[in-house]
Enzyme design. Structure first.
Site, PDB file in Angstrom:
ATOM      1  N   ASN A  82       0.828  -1.204   0.000  1.00  0.00           N
ATOM      2  CA  ASN A  82       0.000   0.000   0.000  1.00  0.00           C
ATOM      3  C   ASN A  82       0.866   1.261   0.000  1.00  0.00           C
ATOM      4  OD1 ASN A  82      -2.350  -1.579   0.219  1.00  0.00           O
ATOM      5  ND2 ASN A  82      -2.119  -1.676   2.439  1.00  0.00           N
ATOM      6  N   SER A 115     -10.936  -0.599  -0.288  1.00  0.00           N
ATOM      7  CA  SER A 115      -9.603  -1.175  -0.128  1.00  0.00           C
ATOM      8  C   SER A 115      -9.378  -2.463  -0.900  1.00  0.00           C
ATOM      9  CB  SER A 115      -9.310  -1.404   1.352  1.00  0.00           C
ATOM     10  OG  SER A 115     -10.294  -2.215   1.934  1.00  0.00           O
ATOM     11  N   GLU A 123     -15.895   4.434   2.668  1.00  0.00           N
ATOM     12  CA  GLU A 123     -14.496   4.632   2.317  1.00  0.00           C
ATOM     13  C   GLU A 123     -14.466   5.573   1.115  1.00  0.00           C
ATOM     14  OE1 GLU A 123     -12.023   1.128   2.027  1.00  0.00           O
ATOM     15  OE2 GLU A 123     -13.241   0.082   3.508  1.00  0.00           O
ATOM     16  N   HIS A 146     -14.307  -1.204   5.417  1.00  0.00           N
ATOM     17  CA  HIS A 146     -13.198  -1.936   6.054  1.00  0.00           C
ATOM     18  C   HIS A 146     -13.621  -2.615   7.360  1.00  0.00           C
ATOM     19  CE1 HIS A 146      -9.148  -2.081   8.107  1.00  0.00           C
ATOM     20  NE2 HIS A 146      -8.808  -2.471   6.890  1.00  0.00           N
ATOM     21  N   ASP A 152     -13.577   7.379   5.381  1.00  0.00           N
ATOM     22  CA  ASP A 152     -12.292   6.734   5.675  1.00  0.00           C
ATOM     23  C   ASP A 152     -11.515   6.740   4.359  1.00  0.00           C
ATOM     24  OD1 ASP A 152     -10.235   4.842   5.759  1.00  0.00           O
ATOM     25  OD2 ASP A 152     -11.318   3.484   7.093  1.00  0.00           O
ATOM     26  N   HIS A 183      -7.053   4.810   1.488  1.00  0.00           N
ATOM     27  CA  HIS A 183      -6.411   4.519   0.194  1.00  0.00           C
ATOM     28  C   HIS A 183      -6.516   5.676  -0.798  1.00  0.00           C
ATOM     29  CE1 HIS A 183      -5.719   0.350   1.323  1.00  0.00           C
ATOM     30  NE2 HIS A 183      -6.881   0.453   1.947  1.00  0.00           N
ATOM     31  N   LYS A 204      -0.102   4.066   4.558  1.00  0.00           N
ATOM     32  CA  LYS A 204      -0.222   3.607   3.180  1.00  0.00           C
ATOM     33  C   LYS A 204       0.557   4.572   2.272  1.00  0.00           C
ATOM     34  CE  LYS A 204      -3.866   0.698   4.532  1.00  0.00           C
ATOM     35  NZ  LYS A 204      -5.124   0.693   5.274  1.00  0.00           N
TER      36      LYS A 204
HETATM   37  C1  LIG Z   1      -5.647   0.022   6.387  1.00  0.00           C
HETATM   38  C2  LIG Z   1      -6.998   0.548   6.665  1.00  0.00           C
HETATM   39  C3  LIG Z   1      -7.369   0.950   7.949  1.00  0.00           C
HETATM   40  C4  LIG Z   1      -6.496   0.711   9.138  1.00  0.00           C
HETATM   41  O1  LIG Z   1      -5.442   1.608   9.170  1.00  0.00           O
HETATM   42  P1  LIG Z   1      -4.108   1.216   9.942  1.00  0.00           P
HETATM   43  O2  LIG Z   1      -3.442   2.508  10.181  1.00  0.00           O
HETATM   44  O3  LIG Z   1      -3.356   0.293   9.057  1.00  0.00           O
HETATM   45  O4  LIG Z   1      -4.544   0.551  11.226  1.00  0.00           O
HETATM   46  C5  LIG Z   1      -8.607   1.535   8.119  1.00  0.00           C
HETATM   47  N1  LIG Z   1      -9.447   1.702   7.073  1.00  0.00           N
HETATM   48  C6  LIG Z   1      -9.132   1.293   5.834  1.00  0.00           C
HETATM   49  C7  LIG Z   1     -10.106   1.501   4.727  1.00  0.00           C
HETATM   50  C8  LIG Z   1      -7.908   0.683   5.594  1.00  0.00           C
HETATM   51  O5  LIG Z   1      -7.609   0.256   4.376  1.00  0.00           O
END
Ligand SMILES: *Cc1c(COP(=O)(O)O)cnc(C)c1O
Length: 399
Positions: free
Chosen positions: A45, A176, A172, A131, A201, A204, A236
């Site tokens: 990522n 993801s 999101e 997620h 969120d 990505h 990421k």
């Molecule tokens: C990776 C991810 C998370 C978690 O984030 P981390 O900092 O790795 O704990 C939360 N939401 C989504 C959509 C993710 O892809």
């Protein structure tokens, strides 16, 4: 016997070809060292290839020299330093948000927000493909959680018309496991109409999309005020680790005063805050990273189309090749590894049953030749699977 389920469930996972293990690798961005072999990495990522950027490594080292290793306490005790403050200022300017709270991980940030804001009189509405950290948190809070079909706005509207004192919609920005994007303008319109709050969120999307890598909201022209809770991670595209929740001054004040996952945890190391700040600055100073990534995405899509490989409708760094069966997916991942490509097989329960996939991800360090080589190997591998009698789409009814 007590806790019998542990061995029983592990055995079940193995029998279903769903057993997972950690694998020690050494990741160097474009390349990954795996079992003494050096493979092209199409699984990470680290989209902007910042994790290995010398400028960033130096920034973290300088932070270490200045602040030492750990923060030594939680943020409200003595763990919050001028490095944390400076990072927050940088984020506020970058994303044009009034306030921001830092977290050690995106997982804990999502858990924190949902636990903090939702009581039993409230309605939580999530995209079905959100997620695990969001769905799981939603299952633990007292609020009524309902999900809407992925990116289906009429289903979202139907959900929004249900009763609830405070309504929170979560999506999101970039999904993801599928790489497609939420129709944020439409979601904003609906949340406004139903007086709900919106949380995005953008794990990505941040760094990858929009002007200056500001993410999905900026790319889709959403005013920061229309997204009440903007969550993003630093592990990421930003190449470090940690996460943020941005919103109004009141929201962040409320987190600071009432959120247990914020209050009762050791603050992130100050040197890490220095590195994250450097990463945000670097990605803006080096727009070629974002441009190269977008170019690589286009190259992959075009090459895959030419080879007749069915790819998902994604314009982002996540380009899943959906295979269907777990075995067929594992076999293809294995064949690719033998040819020098590292692409992780993603299986249920991370994705719905019958939709196991290779989650191909691109980064700015890939060369055009890397991508063409992968696509050629993918096409051969897919043909090989067909020869071995493996259907590429053995969808089950379990969705
Ligand atoms: C990776 C991810 C998370 C978690 O984030 P981390 O900092 O790795 O704990 C939360 N939401 C989504 C959509 C993710 O892809």
């Amino acid at each position: 016997m007590a806790f019998d389920f542990i061995s029983a469930q592990l055995a079940e996972r193995k029998s279903q070809h769903l057993y997972r293990q950690t694998t020690a690798v050494q990741c160097q961005g474009r390349l990954i060292q795996y079992q003494q072999a050096s493979l092209l990495n199409f699984s990470g990522n680290d989209y902007l290839s910042l994790a290995q950027a010398p400028e960033l490594v130096t920034a973290w080292q300088q932070g270490l020299a200045q602040y030492g290793c750990g923060s030594g306490a939680s943020a409200l005790v003595t763990g919050y330093s001028d490095a944390h403050y400076a990072l927050e200022q940088t984020i506020k300017e970058w994303l044009n948000v009034p306030a921001v709270a830092l977290f050690n991980s995106g997982y804990s940030a999502n858990q924190a927000v949902l636990k903090l804001l939702l009581g039993k009189q409230d309605l939580l509405i999530q995209d079905k493909l959100n997620h695990a950290s969001l769905i799981e948190a939603g299952q633990y809070v007292a609020a009524n959680m309902v999900r809407f079909r992925h990116n289906d706005m009429s289903h979202l509207e139907q959900r929004l018309s249900q009763g609830g004192e405070n309504k929170l919609v979560i999506s999101e920005g970039v999904f993801s496991m599928d790489g497609d994007q939420a129709p944020l303008a439409e979601i904003v319109r609906l949340t406004r109409q139903y007086q709900a709050w919106l949380m995005v969120d953008d794990a990505h999307g941040i760094g990858v999309l929009g002007p200056h890598g500001q993410g999905s909201l900026a790319q889709q022209g959403i005013h920061p005020q229309d997204c009440h809770i903007h969550m993003a991670t630093f592990g990421k595209a930003l190449g470090v680790a940690g996460a943020m929740v941005a919103g109004t001054v009141d929201l962040v004040d409320y987190i600071t005063n009432f959120s247990k996952p914020y209050i009762y945890t050791t603050a992130m190391p100050p040197a890490q805050a220095v590195a994250i700040k450097a990463s945000i600055e670097l990605l803006q100073q080096q727009p070629w990273r974002q441009q190269k990534l977008l170019q690589n995405i286009a190259t992959f899509k075009q090459a895959a189309q030419q080879e007749g490989i069915e790819i998902a409708p994604s314009e982002t760094a996540i380009q899943p090749v959906i295979i269907g069966g777990n075995n067929a997916t594992l076999a293809l991942a294995q064949r690719l590894r033998e040819q020098g490509f590292y692409c992780t097989a993603i299986r249920p329960p991370t994705v719905p049953p019958g939709s196991a996939r290779l989650r191909v991800t691109l980064c700015s360090a890939h060369t055009t030749a890397d991508i063409h080589a992968l696509v050629t190997a993918l096409a051969q591998g897919l043909a090989g699977n067909a020869d071995a009698g493996m259907t590429n789409r053995e969808f089950s009814n379990e969705q």
